[in-house]
Design a protein around this motif. Structure first.
Motif, short mmCIF file in Angstrom:
data_model
loop_
_atom_site.label_atom_id
_atom_site.label_comp_id
_atom_site.label_asym_id
_atom_site.label_seq_id
_atom_site.Cartn_x
_atom_site.Cartn_y
_atom_site.Cartn_z
N ILE A 109 0.79 -4.13 7.59
CA ILE A 109 0.65 -3.45 6.29
C ILE A 109 1.09 -1.98 6.42
O ILE A 109 1.84 -1.46 5.60
CB ILE A 109 -0.81 -3.53 5.79
CG1 ILE A 109 -1.15 -4.98 5.43
CG2 ILE A 109 -1.03 -2.62 4.58
CD1 ILE A 109 -2.62 -5.21 5.10
N LEU A 110 0.63 -1.37 7.48
CA LEU A 110 0.94 0.04 7.72
C LEU A 110 2.45 0.25 7.86
O LEU A 110 3.04 1.13 7.24
CB LEU A 110 0.23 0.46 9.00
CG LEU A 110 0.25 1.92 9.35
CD1 LEU A 110 -0.45 2.71 8.27
CD2 LEU A 110 -0.44 2.13 10.69
N THR A 151 4.35 -0.36 4.55
CA THR A 151 4.12 0.70 3.57
C THR A 151 4.89 1.96 3.96
O THR A 151 5.53 2.60 3.13
CB THR A 151 2.61 1.04 3.48
OG1 THR A 151 1.88 -0.16 3.43
CG2 THR A 151 2.30 1.90 2.28
N TRP A 152 4.82 2.28 5.24
CA TRP A 152 5.53 3.45 5.74
C TRP A 152 7.03 3.30 5.54
O TRP A 152 7.75 4.21 5.15
CB TRP A 152 5.17 3.63 7.22
CG TRP A 152 5.87 4.76 7.89
CD1 TRP A 152 5.71 6.10 7.65
CD2 TRP A 152 6.86 4.67 8.91
NE1 TRP A 152 6.52 6.83 8.47
CE2 TRP A 152 7.24 5.97 9.26
CE3 TRP A 152 7.45 3.59 9.58
CZ2 TRP A 152 8.19 6.24 10.24
CZ3 TRP A 152 8.39 3.85 10.56
CH2 TRP A 152 8.76 5.18 10.88
N TRP A 153 7.50 2.09 5.75
CA TRP A 153 8.92 1.79 5.71
C TRP A 153 9.50 1.95 4.29
O TRP A 153 10.64 2.37 4.11
CB TRP A 153 9.12 0.36 6.22
CG TRP A 153 10.53 0.01 6.55
CD1 TRP A 153 11.36 0.68 7.39
CD2 TRP A 153 11.26 -1.08 6.05
NE1 TRP A 153 12.57 0.08 7.45
CE2 TRP A 153 12.55 -1.03 6.62
CE3 TRP A 153 10.97 -2.12 5.17
CZ2 TRP A 153 13.53 -1.95 6.35
CZ3 TRP A 153 11.95 -3.05 4.90
CH2 TRP A 153 13.22 -2.97 5.48
N VAL A 154 8.70 1.58 3.27
CA VAL A 154 9.22 1.63 1.90
C VAL A 154 8.90 2.97 1.21
O VAL A 154 9.27 3.17 0.07
CB VAL A 154 8.65 0.49 1.03
CG1 VAL A 154 9.05 -0.87 1.56
CG2 VAL A 154 7.15 0.58 0.89
N GLY A 165 -2.05 6.91 7.54
CA GLY A 165 -1.81 5.52 7.94
C GLY A 165 -2.81 5.01 8.96
O GLY A 165 -3.32 3.88 8.85
N ALA A 166 -3.10 5.87 9.95
CA ALA A 166 -4.05 5.44 11.00
C ALA A 166 -5.41 5.15 10.39
O ALA A 166 -6.11 4.23 10.82
CB ALA A 166 -4.17 6.52 12.06
N PHE A 171 -7.81 -0.90 1.15
CA PHE A 171 -6.45 -0.61 0.67
C PHE A 171 -6.48 0.32 -0.54
O PHE A 171 -5.77 1.32 -0.59
CB PHE A 171 -5.76 -1.94 0.33
CG PHE A 171 -4.28 -1.87 0.48
CD1 PHE A 171 -3.70 -1.87 1.74
CD2 PHE A 171 -3.46 -1.79 -0.62
CE1 PHE A 171 -2.33 -1.80 1.89
CE2 PHE A 171 -2.08 -1.71 -0.49
CZ PHE A 171 -1.51 -1.72 0.77
N ILE A 172 -7.32 -0.02 -1.51
CA ILE A 172 -7.40 0.80 -2.73
C ILE A 172 -7.91 2.20 -2.40
O ILE A 172 -7.39 3.20 -2.90
CB ILE A 172 -8.32 0.12 -3.77
CG1 ILE A 172 -7.62 -1.11 -4.34
CG2 ILE A 172 -8.69 1.08 -4.90
CD1 ILE A 172 -8.47 -1.94 -5.27
N ASP A 173 -8.91 2.25 -1.52
CA ASP A 173 -9.50 3.54 -1.15
C ASP A 173 -8.49 4.41 -0.42
O ASP A 173 -8.11 5.50 -0.90
CB ASP A 173 -10.74 3.26 -0.27
CG ASP A 173 -11.44 4.52 0.22
OD1 ASP A 173 -11.01 5.62 -0.15
OD2 ASP A 173 -12.41 4.40 0.98
#
Lengths: 256, 219
Positions: free
Chosen positions: A32-33, A36-39, A67-68, A176-178
């Protein structure tokens, strides 16, 4: 203490032998990380933190700092949820067999803390390998606080509703939302709203943001105190609900 | 407690909802060397009674006293699914304060008698229902408890294991252990020293032939 460590060892073996646990707690957060970082676009951003300081950065740098925390929140929440749910299932026979109530409660807790400590260090190492924050120790501390609060969230959900599918989904969605949206400056229109202060990851994210981009520590004390109180309150609530469950909860537990 | 009694429950009342008790002023006394069978309709409170006896549920009224340690084999399998049979023996044996060598020795002996030695290194989640039930029962025997509380212990067992199970019960009885078994099987009644029916929250002695709670009664 021997009983506690024996149970911690058993819970660890039982959990880490499950491919689904390893995938959902340790591989999925990284996927997921990474995605998300990639896009994320590398566009400039300006945002403020709770102390009023303004930070200028870029979207991708914010993701590198937060991210961490997101990965750790998912890992901590899911792992604590799964271990607590398993601990609830086997607690009765363990007590009847002769384990003390303390060992039955502390064994899984020790297993959770042991694994999450290693995961938090790995998560921090990964984050600092991608980018060097202004204050690495501040970022590490924010990862530790996120780990504690989300471990408490996972344990509370397992106490109230120990069904694996639904519980895992709630943990995943909440973290995720938080951390990816509401407590994150990327959450346009919701970041720093007064209600967002009540989310489990908000204060740890504040420390991460300041430590990532500034050399100051204007939010450190307040954010640390509130994060620790949050984790402690959830932990105590879990213990209380476990010891004296209200009638509606007893019915839900039996159904679950 | 009378001199031979190892378990005494007096005036026990318990309900998950205080307004609707499942157990009502229930009395039970079990002596050493007895095998007491308890039957009753689904939902009559048999498993609840067993949980109260071993201390997992606290009666709202009344007292339960057990002399010595109690071993418990629950209806459902509540073990570590991803640990092997041997590892589960070690986890539960350790609780009884046994050293590892003694646990392994006792586990080998129990597996041999119940016929599942070949599954010693198999994870619990991969066992058949009957083998898992044998393990559940075998684990309840670790540490040689004075009272054995067994909730439908032979569900899914094959005939040879079922026979072995009863041979073990008789041997334990001769060694002065008190055994309480929840069973729905009418043919088991001849194996019990006493049969009780849980009706309306209280235990009724089986009247044998013509018993209103078990039809024709035991053969």
């Amino acid at each position: 203490m021997n009983q506690t460590f024996a149970l911690a060892h058993s819970f660890l073996l039982d959990m880490l032998r499950q491919r689904t646990v390893v995938f959902s707690c340790f591989i999925l957060p990284l996927v997921i990380l990474w995605s998300t970082w990639w896009v994320t676009a590398d566009l400039p951003m300006e945002f403020r933190i709770d102390s009023g300081r303004i930070i200028q950065s870029s979207m991708i740098d914010i993701h590198l700092v937060t991210g961490a925390l997101t990965a750790m929140a998912i890992t901590a929440g899911l792992f604590a949820f799964l271990v607590t749910a398993e601990a609830r299932r086997v607690a009765d026979p363990l007590k009847v067999a002769g384990y003390s109530g303390f060992a039955v409660a502390a064994g899984p807790f020790t297993a959770i803390l042991g694994v999450l400590l290693v995961a938090a260090l790995a998560s921090f190492g990964l984050a600092t390998a991608l980018d060097v924050p202004q204050q690495p120790l501040g970022v590490l501390w924010s990862v530790v606080l996120t780990t504690l609060t989300y471990a408490a969230v996972g344990a509370l959900i397992a106490t109230v509703y120990p069904r694996v599918m639904e519980g895992s989904f709630i943990v995943l969605l909440l973290s995720f939302i938080d951390l990816m949206f509401v407590s994150n400056p990327m959450g346009e229109g919701v970041y720093m709203q007064s209600w967002a202060y009540w989310l489990p990851g908000f204060w740890a994210t504040q420390i991460a943001l300041e430590s990532g981009f500034l050399a100051t520590d204007t939010v450190l004390v307040k954010a640390t105190a509130l994060s620790l109180m949050y984790a402690l309150a959830l932990g105590l609530l879990s213990v209380l609900l476990r010891l004296r469950p209200p009638a509606f909860l007893r019915r839900a537990m039996r159904a679950a | 407690m009378t001199s031979g009694a190892v378990l005494r429950a007096q005036e026990v009342t318990f309900g998950y909802n205080r307004n609707h008790p499942i157990l009502r002023n229930l009395d039970l006394e079990v002596d050493a060397g007895e095998i007491v069978g308890i039957s009753g309709e689904n939902g009559s409170g048999k498993s609840t009674l067993l949980k109260a006896i071993i201390g997992l549920l606290k009666p709202q009224q009344g007292t339960i006293r057990v002399r010595g340690r109690a071993g418990y084999s629950p209806q459902e399998l509540l073990l570590f699914d991803h640990l092997t049979v041997r590892e589960n023996f070690r986890v539960f044996g350790r609780a009884a304060g046994l050293p590892r060598a003694r646990i392994d020795h006792d586990a080998d002996s129990l597996m041999e008698r119940l016929g599942f030695t070949k599954y010693r290194e198999t994870k619990i989640g991969e066992l058949s229902g009957g083998t898992a039930q044998k393990l559940n029962f075998a684990i309840s025997l670790l540490g040689s408890p004075e009272v054995l509380v067994l909730d439908e212990p032979y569900q899914g067992m094959d005939h040879a294991s079922y026979v072995a199970f009863w041979e073990m019960q008789q041997a334990l009885r001769r060694h002065g252990k008190a055994i309480i078994v929840v069973s729905h099987l009418i043919e088991d009644e001849k194996r019990f020293t006493r049969t009780l029916h849980l009706v309306n929250g209280r235990l009724q002695a089986c009247a044998q032939k013509g018993c209103p709670y078990c039809g024709e009664g035991p053969p």
